[in-house]
Scaffold this motif. Sequence first.
Motif, PDB file in Angstrom:
ATOM      1  N   GLY A 199       0.794  -1.227   0.000  1.00 36.00           N
ATOM      2  CA  GLY A 199       0.000   0.000   0.000  1.00 36.00           C
ATOM      3  C   GLY A 199       0.824   1.273   0.000  1.00 36.00           C
ATOM      4  O   GLY A 199       0.269   2.378  -0.066  1.00 36.00           O
ATOM      5  N   GLN A 200       2.152   1.141   0.033  1.00 29.44           N
ATOM      6  CA  GLN A 200       3.031   2.311   0.095  1.00 29.44           C
ATOM      7  C   GLN A 200       3.478   2.778  -1.286  1.00 29.44           C
ATOM      8  O   GLN A 200       4.580   3.316  -1.426  1.00 29.44           O
ATOM      9  CB  GLN A 200       4.265   1.981   0.961  1.00 29.44           C
ATOM     10  CG  GLN A 200       3.936   1.679   2.413  1.00 29.44           C
ATOM     11  CD  GLN A 200       3.642   2.945   3.216  1.00 29.44           C
ATOM     12  OE1 GLN A 200       3.596   4.033   2.670  1.00 29.44           O
ATOM     13  NE2 GLN A 200       3.450   2.782   4.509  1.00 29.44           N
ATOM     14  N   TYR A 201       2.633   2.613  -2.292  1.00 32.76           N
ATOM     15  CA  TYR A 201       2.984   3.102  -3.626  1.00 32.76           C
ATOM     16  C   TYR A 201       3.012   4.634  -3.621  1.00 32.76           C
ATOM     17  O   TYR A 201       2.321   5.293  -2.831  1.00 32.76           O
ATOM     18  CB  TYR A 201       2.004   2.570  -4.676  1.00 32.76           C
ATOM     19  CG  TYR A 201       0.548   2.710  -4.301  1.00 32.76           C
ATOM     20  CD1 TYR A 201      -0.136   3.910  -4.469  1.00 32.76           C
ATOM     21  CD2 TYR A 201      -0.153   1.628  -3.767  1.00 32.76           C
ATOM     22  CE1 TYR A 201      -1.468   4.041  -4.117  1.00 32.76           C
ATOM     23  CE2 TYR A 201      -1.492   1.751  -3.413  1.00 32.76           C
ATOM     24  CZ  TYR A 201      -2.134   2.954  -3.591  1.00 32.76           C
ATOM     25  OH  TYR A 201      -3.458   3.075  -3.229  1.00 32.76           O
ATOM     26  N   VAL A 202       3.826   5.201  -4.504  1.00 33.99           N
ATOM     27  CA  VAL A 202       3.940   6.658  -4.616  1.00 33.99           C
ATOM     28  C   VAL A 202       3.210   7.181  -5.848  1.00 33.99           C
ATOM     29  O   VAL A 202       2.986   8.385  -5.980  1.00 33.99           O
ATOM     30  CB  VAL A 202       5.418   7.100  -4.649  1.00 33.99           C
ATOM     31  CG1 VAL A 202       6.109   6.732  -3.351  1.00 33.99           C
ATOM     32  CG2 VAL A 202       6.153   6.501  -5.846  1.00 33.99           C
ATOM     33  N   ASP A 203       2.874   6.292  -6.760  1.00 32.42           N
ATOM     34  CA  ASP A 203       2.126   6.678  -7.955  1.00 32.42           C
ATOM     35  C   ASP A 203       1.358   5.443  -8.418  1.00 32.42           C
ATOM     36  O   ASP A 203       1.742   4.301  -8.118  1.00 32.42           O
ATOM     37  CB  ASP A 203       3.067   7.164  -9.058  1.00 32.42           C
ATOM     38  CG  ASP A 203       2.323   7.851 -10.194  1.00 32.42           C
ATOM     39  OD1 ASP A 203       1.129   8.188 -10.010  1.00 32.42           O
ATOM     40  OD2 ASP A 203       2.917   8.024 -11.274  1.00 32.42           O
ATOM     41  N   PHE A 204       0.274   5.664  -9.135  1.00 32.11           N
ATOM     42  CA  PHE A 204      -0.517   4.528  -9.599  1.00 32.11           C
ATOM     43  C   PHE A 204      -1.397   4.967 -10.750  1.00 32.11           C
ATOM     44  O   PHE A 204      -1.630   6.155 -10.988  1.00 32.11           O
ATOM     45  CB  PHE A 204      -1.400   3.971  -8.471  1.00 32.11           C
ATOM     46  CG  PHE A 204      -2.505   4.901  -8.032  1.00 32.11           C
ATOM     47  CD1 PHE A 204      -3.757   4.845  -8.624  1.00 32.11           C
ATOM     48  CD2 PHE A 204      -2.280   5.848  -7.046  1.00 32.11           C
ATOM     49  CE1 PHE A 204      -4.775   5.709  -8.238  1.00 32.11           C
ATOM     50  CE2 PHE A 204      -3.280   6.719  -6.645  1.00 32.11           C
ATOM     51  CZ  PHE A 204      -4.542   6.647  -7.242  1.00 32.11           C
ATOM     52  N   GLU A 205      -1.878   3.967 -11.464  1.00 29.75           N
ATOM     53  CA  GLU A 205      -2.896   4.171 -12.489  1.00 29.75           C
ATOM     54  C   GLU A 205      -3.760   2.923 -12.462  1.00 29.75           C
ATOM     55  O   GLU A 205      -3.270   1.823 -12.723  1.00 29.75           O
ATOM     56  CB  GLU A 205      -2.254   4.347 -13.866  1.00 29.75           C
ATOM     57  CG  GLU A 205      -3.237   4.626 -14.980  1.00 29.75           C
ATOM     58  CD  GLU A 205      -2.543   4.822 -16.315  1.00 29.75           C
ATOM     59  OE1 GLU A 205      -2.739   3.968 -17.201  1.00 29.75           O
ATOM     60  OE2 GLU A 205      -1.795   5.805 -16.447  1.00 29.75           O
ATOM     61  N   VAL A 206      -5.027   3.054 -12.116  1.00 31.75           N
ATOM     62  CA  VAL A 206      -5.892   1.888 -11.966  1.00 31.75           C
ATOM     63  C   VAL A 206      -7.205   2.108 -12.706  1.00 31.75           C
ATOM     64  O   VAL A 206      -7.617   3.247 -12.945  1.00 31.75           O
ATOM     65  CB  VAL A 206      -6.190   1.579 -10.481  1.00 31.75           C
ATOM     66  CG1 VAL A 206      -4.919   1.259  -9.727  1.00 31.75           C
ATOM     67  CG2 VAL A 206      -6.938   2.735  -9.819  1.00 31.75           C
TER      68      VAL A 206
END
Length: 310
Positions: A112-119
Amino acid sequence: MLELSINNLDQLKSVSHALSSEIRLKMIHLLNQRTMNIHELGEALEIPLSTAAAHVKVLEDALLIITELRPAKRGVMKVCTRNFDDIHIQLNKPPENSAKQEDFVTVNMPIGQYVDFEVSPTCGMANGDGVLAAEDNPVHFYDPIRTDAELIWTRKGYFEYKFPITIPADAVITEIQLSAEVCSEAPNYDPHWPSDISVWFNDVEIGTWTSPGDFGDRPGRLNTGSWGKTTSTQYGLLKTWKVKKDKTTIDDVFLSQVTVDDITIGSNSVLPVKIGIKDDAVHKGGINLFGAGMGDFNQDLNLKVLFTRA
């Protein structure tokens, strides 16, 4: 080559036990020639399927073979591959004045410690108690509750993490490893749902692996509470990407020509790591990422950097 020493007695005992059986030695010999599933190994050795499966588990636990679930006519089959060409056992202590000593640092990153995402839907996050926020709404991936996630998923897109790398200024990196439990993302679950999952180190694509499916035929070994009773994704496959001096592998099988020299990392720096589905992927089957506490393997994303010093 598998390196063993008396400094790691647990691994040494595990490998020694695995090699103490004539049947298991014959299995390794058979796997020298080609990959085989458990049924084929049992037939070749004229032993019951249950006996073959038990021996395979011992070899798998000792890391002498790697297994992967692949689609079969009825459900899935476990395919076995030999993991090492040689085993070296060091019984004496390495000399302290060796010219170069290999060392390493590891970083465990909660998913859960992502710094960026695209979902994109289907997407969501959960832990052992159930879904953490309303599913299929990308805005919830900004919610601070994401730090409690032990499972995250999306039909397309990616998750990006930044791993702190604290190595000596004179270190020469020899290998970068990423280990993660991962699978495809299908409605509910589907073992025949391929997905091309790619990994990037510092914006360099190190390779693409095709996940065979999304697994929910049984509860994950770590799943408890309400999630262990759902009909959704339950577990993934533990995969290890290794970027070396001459190539990149996945589970020690060749993946690409990318080398550590293609990845720029300095001492006391940050390594961006991205995992997801490319827009032009052939199989856009999504991704499930498991953290410690869910699935079959009690670990988060694990990054290991090996290096030498003069």
